[in-house]
Design an enzyme around this catalytic site. Structure first.
Site, short mmCIF file in Angstrom:
data_model
loop_
_atom_site.label_atom_id
_atom_site.label_comp_id
_atom_site.label_asym_id
_atom_site.label_seq_id
_atom_site.Cartn_x
_atom_site.Cartn_y
_atom_site.Cartn_z
N ASP A 92 19.35 -24.05 -9.20
CA ASP A 92 18.48 -24.70 -8.21
C ASP A 92 19.26 -25.72 -7.38
O ASP A 92 20.37 -26.14 -7.75
CB ASP A 92 17.32 -25.38 -8.96
CG ASP A 92 16.05 -25.46 -8.13
OD1 ASP A 92 16.13 -25.30 -6.90
OD2 ASP A 92 14.98 -25.71 -8.72
N ASP B 283 8.85 -21.37 -2.85
CA ASP B 283 7.94 -21.95 -3.85
C ASP B 283 6.50 -21.57 -3.53
O ASP B 283 5.61 -21.75 -4.37
CB ASP B 283 8.07 -23.48 -3.85
CG ASP B 283 9.23 -23.94 -4.72
OD1 ASP B 283 9.76 -23.11 -5.48
OD2 ASP B 283 9.59 -25.13 -4.64
C1 DGJ Z 1 12.24 -26.01 -7.26
C2 DGJ Z 1 12.13 -24.54 -7.57
O1 DGJ Z 1 11.93 -23.82 -6.39
C3 DGJ Z 1 11.02 -24.32 -8.57
O2 DGJ Z 1 10.87 -22.96 -8.80
C4 DGJ Z 1 11.35 -25.06 -9.83
O3 DGJ Z 1 12.48 -24.51 -10.44
C5 DGJ Z 1 11.57 -26.52 -9.53
N1 DGJ Z 1 12.52 -26.73 -8.47
C6 DGJ Z 1 12.02 -27.26 -10.74
O4 DGJ Z 1 12.34 -28.57 -10.49
#
Ligand code: DGJ
Length: 723
Positions: A449, A516
């Site tokens: 991430d 997301d």
């Molecule tokens: C952002 C990501 O896009 C989510 O799927 C998740 O992993 C969060 N970060 C976790 O902090």
């Protein structure tokens, strides 16, 4: 195919020709379009001018002669001047050979190498063109060697320049922000320039590096194999030409090139097609065959369960195991432990950098991973190694690892700072920390991430104008080493959703978390935009809870599943909260997905309808050879009295007769007819009843969908006999 014929350089793929011509030490694009059957008569296309108003279409542009448009590079010499005059010195077909730390396409050995020199400065510009025959793509790699005695400064050095005759083009970009990434925007080019660029340090959710120029009968797609700040400029001129330049964004960029040094620009991909659809099909082929590499290339991807939206930071060993158990029961293949398993990470205010087990929560990461494997799932883990929390052991020990400008208060985003990856020592730390995590839990999958933008760029040993690019080179170096050390691990890139969805990351990480935002309606638009340049095999697409956590809208489980079939399926919610009925529906969905996984992930993808510019939208994924296809059609608005929507498909084999089945809301497949591919493509299927499946009173802001499966119809013996 590559051929030098006199002063013509001919590059050919299955359907496309590119012809470059050399004229007295200058070069021009003579042609880039549909493939020629024969090359006699090329001279008929010559443009003999050299003045600004009639100069031919150029491969690069320099400042200091008579070209007064945006230059593709700008060099500042020690005396402050910047005029140059690069002339062609050699043209050869050679082996592709780069040793520069940049991710590169693979799978073609040969390229055309053109070398130009600027005699007074002894700078050498090299452009290499590689045709990728099976994908109709052409890659351009540019580099500059300083053969002089003094350093020069590159104030701009783009990867590729494409010029075409005509000014009546549309310019298409894929823009957005968090939760609405890569939304397609198309506008007519007007007089002057249009810029698509990122300033965040990464390829960004705001403006993806993939762009298209198109008009009736022709379309050009350009992308960069790069993950940092990029810029694409489309410029029309007085003389009826359009110039497209793509490369590193010159904003805050200036690179000192010492005597004897070479600067390599990221490689650019140029794709021609008669339509945008052609460009998209060719980009998909190119990415699947020449970008995604290693064990997971062309390989079916696992169906995962991720705990993030199910638990956020609030979990313990039992909770994770309970979710994983449900996942195993419904047939998932991989469990991904998301954020919150390390340091003292109970919220997003701390612990980034402390890549060691939070045993109070996990009960021991290695043991937890073993227990999950014992359930029959493989184990995957989340990391965010480019970040550091000020409240972390790492920061307390190594505040110097954080990206900060001395004597300035750093900008925090999501409460975090970035780590200074331009520093080789910090690169070493990240490599070791992530290796340790993977080894400790024997991870089969890593979600990498990246949850903020770059603001406080500084490294005491790096020149300011080189920082952004050096950071990306540092990142690539770590990723190269990690993927070499762990060749079996499936890496998924993520950046607050899809803020770093680009060909650079895909060279190391075969898939990317698309967004997301998992709301079915929004995902149709996001996935449709993303899929112009990136195939389904690269797009993470999850079914999440309803109401959706990002939008608050609700949609039936079946609707959410159908939309997630546009990519790599996962479930991202607390499965322990699902009713027995919901779990059996999920079991059915997973079984369906597994049955059709090859075509869903690797079939040829076509967009249907208009991605909500109008009435309906959707996609179809057609297996190579056309024997099978899966399609989802979506209507966003129920218009009372208007039920006569008809979906026309694409890509079905005209000569094949298909058994057409409709997936009912219950998950049962109902055969609705036997029909010819030609008829289905041209005539289509009436969507009668599409509104009856979703009760708008039970959901908010509903999306109406239909899912079809097309399978080659082969009359069985019994049927033939009966006739
Ligand atoms: C952002 C990501 O896009 C989510 O799927 C998740 O992993 C969060 N970060 C976790 O902090």
């Amino acid at each position: 195919m590559l051929k030098i014929k006199g002063n013509y350089f001919i590059l050919e793929t299955e359907h496309v020709s590119m012809v470059v011509r050399a004229v007295e030490e200058r070069t021009e694009y003579l042609y880039f379009g549909e493939k020629f059957a024969d090359y006699s008569g090329l001279e008929l296309m010559h443009a003999e001018g050299n003045a600004p108003w009639n100069a031919p279409l150029s491969l690069f542009s320099q400042w200091g002669k008579t070209d007064f448009r945006e230059p593709s590079f700008l060099v500042r010499f020690a005396d402050g001047s910047c005029a140059c005059d690069f002339r062609l010195k050699s043209a050869k077909i050679v082996k592709r050979d780069f040793a520069d730390g940049l991710p590169r396409p693979y799978g073609e050995e040969k390229c055309l190498r053109l070398e130009f020199t600027d005699a007074p400065s002894k700078l050498k510009l090299t452009l290499t063109y590689t045709p990728y025959a099976d994908s109709d793509a052409f890659c351009v790699a540019a580099s500059l060697f300083n053969g002089g005695k003094k350093s020069v400064v590159l104030e701009n050095f783009a990867s590729a320049q494409l010029e075409v005759w005509g000014r009546d083009f549309d310019f298409t970009t894929f823009d957005g922000t968090w939760a609405c990434e890569r939304t397609k925007h198309k506008r007519a080019l007007a007089y002057g320039k249009f810029e698509n660029a990122s300033y965040t340090g990464s390829s960004s959710a705001f403006h993806n590096p993939f762009v298209m120029l198109s008009r009736e009968g022709e379309a050009y797609g350009v992308n960069l194999v790069y993950s940092g700040n990029h810029r694409e400029i489309a410029e029309t001129d007085d003389s009826g030409r359009t110039r497209l330049i793509a490369g590193i964004n010159p904003f805050c960029f200036n690179w000192e090139l010492g005597a004897g040094e070479t600067f390599y620009a990221p490689e650019a991909v140029l794709v021609y097609g008669k339509t945008e659809e052609d460009v998209s099909v060719r980009m998909h082929r190119f990415v699947n065959r020449h970008i995604v590499r290693g064990k997971w290339s062309k390989k079916e991807r696992p169906i995962l369960v991720n705990n993030w939206e199910g638990t956020y930071f609030d979990f313990n060993e039992k909770k994770i195991l309970d979710i994983a158990k449900k996942g195993a029961e419904v047939g998932a293949e991989l469990f991904v432990l998301d954020d919150g398993w390390f340091g003292k990470r109970d919220s997003d205010t701390c612990s980034l950098g402390d890549w060691f087990d939070y045993t109070e929560k996990t009960g021991g990461l290695d043991k937890l991973a073993d227990k999950i494997r014992a359930l029959g799932l493989s184990f995957g883990i989340w990391v965010e190694p480019e970040m550091i929390s000020e409240d972390s052991e790492l920061y307390r020990k190594h505040p110097d690892y954080a990206m900060k400008v001395p004597r300035r208060e750093p900008t925090r985003m999501r409460n975090q700072l970035m780590i200074n990856l331009a520093d080789p020592q910090v690169q070493g730390f990240v490599f070791r920390a992530v290796s340790k995590v993977i080894t400790q839990c024997r991870a089969a999958y890593v979600k990498w991430d990246y949850n903020r933008h770059m603001t406080d760029c500084f490294d005491k040993n790096t020149r300011g104008g080189e920082y952004y690019h050096r950071y990306i080179l540092g990142l690539y170096s770590v990723l190269q080493k990690l993927t070499e050390r762990f060749p079996n691990v499936l890496f998924e890139s993520c950046a607050s959703g899809g803020a770093r969805f680009d060909l650079g990351m895909l060279c190391y990480m075969p898939q990317t978390w698309t967004s997301d935002n998992t709301d079915a309606r929004d995902r149709i638009t996001i996935q449709s935009g993303t899929a112009y340049a990136y195939p389904q095999s690269t797009m993470g697409a999850h079914v999440s809870a309803s109401p959706n956590h990002q939008t608050g809208n609700s949609n039936p489980l079946e609707t959410r599943f159908r939309v997630a079939c546009g990519g790599l399926l996962g479930y991202e919610s607390d499965l322990t909260k699902c009713s027995g009925e919901e779990l059996s529906a999920i079991k059915n969905q997973i079984a369906f997905y597994k049955k059709h996984r090859a075509v869903i992930q690797y079939g040829q993808y076509y967009r249907l309808g208009d991605s909500f510019g109008g009435d309906w939208s959707g996609f179809i994924s057609v297996a190579e050879g056309g024997a099978k296809a899966v399609s989802v059609v979506a209507v966003p608005v129920k218009r009372t009295g208007a039920s006569n929507y008809r979906a026309r498909f694409k890509g079905l084999d005209a000569k094949t007769v298909y058994r057409v089945s409709l997936r009912e809301p219950s998950g049962i497949m109902k055969e609705i007819c036997v029909a010819g591919g030609d008829l289905l493509n041209k005539g289509g299927v009436n969507l009668d009843g599409i509104f009856s499946e979703t009760n708008p009173r039970e959901v908010s802001y509903p999306l109406y969908t239909r899912m079809f499966v097309f399978e080659k119809f082969v009359k069985d013996k019994a049927e033939k006999k009966a006739k």
